[in-house]
Design an enzyme around this catalytic site. Structure first.
Site, short mmCIF file in Angstrom:
data_model
loop_
_atom_site.label_atom_id
_atom_site.label_comp_id
_atom_site.label_asym_id
_atom_site.label_seq_id
_atom_site.Cartn_x
_atom_site.Cartn_y
_atom_site.Cartn_z
N HIS A 104 -10.28 -2.92 -1.95
CA HIS A 104 -9.61 -3.06 -0.98
C HIS A 104 -11.37 -3.21 0.11
O HIS A 104 -11.08 -2.08 0.81
CB HIS A 104 -8.85 -1.27 -0.39
CG HIS A 104 -8.03 -1.43 0.50
ND1 HIS A 104 -7.03 -0.58 0.16
CD2 HIS A 104 -7.58 -1.96 1.10
CE1 HIS A 104 -6.55 -1.05 0.75
NE2 HIS A 104 -7.13 -1.16 2.33
N GLU A 123 -5.36 3.23 -6.43
CA GLU A 123 -6.77 3.21 -5.45
C GLU A 123 -7.15 4.55 -5.91
O GLU A 123 -6.52 4.57 -5.30
CB GLU A 123 -6.55 2.60 -4.53
CG GLU A 123 -6.57 1.29 -4.29
CD GLU A 123 -5.83 0.20 -3.13
OE1 GLU A 123 -6.04 0.86 -1.43
OE2 GLU A 123 -4.99 -0.63 -2.91
#
Ligand SMILES: O=CC(=O)O
Length: 325
Positions: A283, A264
């Site tokens: 996220h 990420e």
């Protein structure tokens, strides 16, 4: 007059809260995600007693060594896989987090992903925008009503998801390390393999740890139904992403809804981005104005309480606190 304790702020603390914190502490700014050991000089580091940070700050042995006066590190997150908990506990550094205040927001994204997958809502939007609708009807999708939702992990978030699923007339089953009395009436306990075998939608709500890393791999995916969906709003690395990509390509499972990934931010050239049976989010489980505000309120309160000698609301290694009392 006593000197105010020096604290690192490496999280998005809003101005009013920052003012409140500044009344009690001397704030040392570290840009979010940057390593305080690299940003601050040795003299300043030696005086730091507290820190509020995001999960992008690795609270590992090296950082603990670089902050020898640190007493408390308060995570602006419920997850604490950024922390070497054993090292922090050895060093008697109290670790705090933000449980409870984000359960609804994360559960909402879980349910949203489930609906996007089962009703193919993201592709439906593209279908209309592209004009494809003028040439024919959108393909039929699948009901979730009457289907089985499996929850891997039955903590606070899992329980909120279970409650929400009842409104969709879903049968809810779960697997946890142990049966949870609080799940009574909400979900039925099953063994782990059974969970993978019987779920139409399997949603992951376990923390990331050495034991859970890649705990969902080829074996588990092969247990799942070819019509089943896998949803992850917990932590990316609990799933072996390479195995998942393989399973999605091969049709071992029908699709996946992922709010978290192994890497990420996810780069656009990730194979996940090329798969039509995947719905991706950045996220954002807890990323609403209201929830993030509640989280930062709690994270800063935990920090200030710990430094003032008052028991913080949420501690991960409470034994450190008990040993101080
Ligand atoms: O991912 C978000 C959190 O752990 O709070």
């Amino acid at each position: 007059m006593n000197q105010k304790p020096k604290v690192i702020v490496s999280a998005p603390v809003p101005p009013d809260l920052r003012e409140r914190l500044a009344e009690r502490c001397d704030i040392v700014e570290v840009p979010t995600g940057q390593n305080p050991a690299e940003v601050l000089g040795a003299d300043e580091r030696a005086q730091i007693e507290g820190m509020v940070c995001t999960v992008r700050t690795k609270v590992d042995q090296a950082l603990l060594d670089a902050l020898p006066a640190l007493k408390v590190s308060s995570n602006f997150a419920v997850g604490f896989d950024n922390v070497d908990l054993a090292a922090a506990t050895r060093r008697k550094v109290l670790i705090c987090n933000t449980p409870g205040v984000l359960d609804g927001a994360v559960a909402d994204v879980t349910i949203g992903l489930m609906l996007c997958l089962s009703r193919n809502l993201v592709a439906g939007d593209a279908f209309v925008r592209s004009g494809a609708w003028t040439k024919g009807a959108f393909p039929l999708t699948r009901d979730i009503r009457g289907k089985t939702l499996g929850l891997l992990g039955m903590g606070r978030i899992g329980r909120v998801v279970a409650r929400a699923a009842q409104a969709f007339d879903m049968k809810v089953i779960y697997h946890n390390r142990r049966e949870d009395p609080q799940a009574e009436g909400l979900a039925t306990y099953v063994d782990r393999d059974e969970l993978f075998k019987t779920s139409d939608v399997l949603s992951v709500h376990i923390p990331l740890s050495a034991e859970t890393r890649h705990s969902i791999g080829k074996r588990e995916l092969e247990l799942m139904k070819p019509t089943a969906y896998l949803i992850n709003t917990a932590r990316g690395p609990v799933i072996d992403e390479a195995a998942l990509i393989e399973a999605l390509r091969a049709g071992t499972i029908a699709g996946a809804g992922l709010d978290v990934m192994e890497q990420e931010p996810l780069p656009a050239d990730s194979p996940l981005c090329a798969l039509p049976n995947v719905v991706l989010q950045a996220h954002v489980g807890s990323a609403t104005h209201e929830t993030r505000r509640a989280m930062i309120d709690l994270a800063v309160a935990n920090l200030m309480d710990a430094l003032a000698g008052q028991k913080p609301k949420a501690m991960v290694n409470a034994e450190v606190w008990q040993a101080r009392a």
